[in-house]
Design an enzyme around this catalytic site. Structure first.
Site, short mmCIF file in Angstrom:
data_model
loop_
_atom_site.label_atom_id
_atom_site.label_comp_id
_atom_site.label_asym_id
_atom_site.label_seq_id
_atom_site.Cartn_x
_atom_site.Cartn_y
_atom_site.Cartn_z
N CYS A 1 0.85 -1.20 0.00
CA CYS A 1 0.00 0.00 0.00
C CYS A 1 0.88 1.24 0.00
CB CYS A 1 -0.93 -0.01 1.21
SG CYS A 1 -1.91 1.49 1.38
N PHE A 2 0.62 2.15 -0.92
CA PHE A 2 1.51 3.29 -1.06
C PHE A 2 1.33 4.38 0.00
CE2 PHE A 2 -1.16 4.45 -5.11
CZ PHE A 2 -2.30 4.69 -4.37
#
Length: 158
Positions: A10-11
């Site tokens: 997840c960025f």
């Protein structure tokens, strides 16, 4: 200034983590190395675009080096997991180092070889040139600054 693109699940957390490192001057969430142009979050989540959630990191090489940034990167990911980090599962959550400068590929390869010594199984982290990058939607930018109690799979203090 130098640029590197890091996919670490997840960025949101990856962006927040790198934004706190001295010498990093800019971070941006986006989608990298897929097969579609101008992807959006909804399409990337289908698993059909080939894009990885990625953070664009611009840094001042006079203040911080790529070797150090990659040491920090490998502290927040499990490089042996394929298409997942934390509770996030799917091809968009794969890990990768995407470079724009061939010299950076050499530095990254050395870093990966060092990390590999810690594991009995092969690393799943990709090392490849950046072929495509597209910024994520505005609501994904600096998400954890805007939502400090939002989901994050990494230890921001690692």
């Amino acid at each position: 200034m130098k640029d590197i693109y890091l996919a670490g699940g997840c960025f949101w957390g990856v962006q927040e983590y790198f934004s706190r490192i001295e010498g990093v001057v800019y971070t941006e969430t986006g989608y990298a190395n897929g097969k579609t142009k101008e992807p959006d979050y909804r399409s990337v989540c289908t698993g059909t675009t080939g894009h990885a959630e990625t953070v664009f990191v611009r840094y001042d090489e006079e203040k911080v080096g790529l070797k150090y940034l990659l040491e920090k990167f490998f502290r927040i990911i499990d490089p042996t997991l394929m298409n997942r980090q934390g509770n996030d599962i799917g091809t968009q959550y794969r890990t990768g180092i995407y470079y724009v400068d061939e010299e950076d590929a050499i530095i990254a390869k050395v870093a990966m070889d060092e990390v590999q010594k810690k594991y009995k199984i092969p690393l799943a982290t990709e090392l490849m040139p950046l072929s495509y990058y597209y910024p994520a939607e505005d609501y994904h930018q600096d998400y954890l600054k805007k939502n400090p109690f939002g989901y994050c799979h990494i230890n921001l203090n690692a």
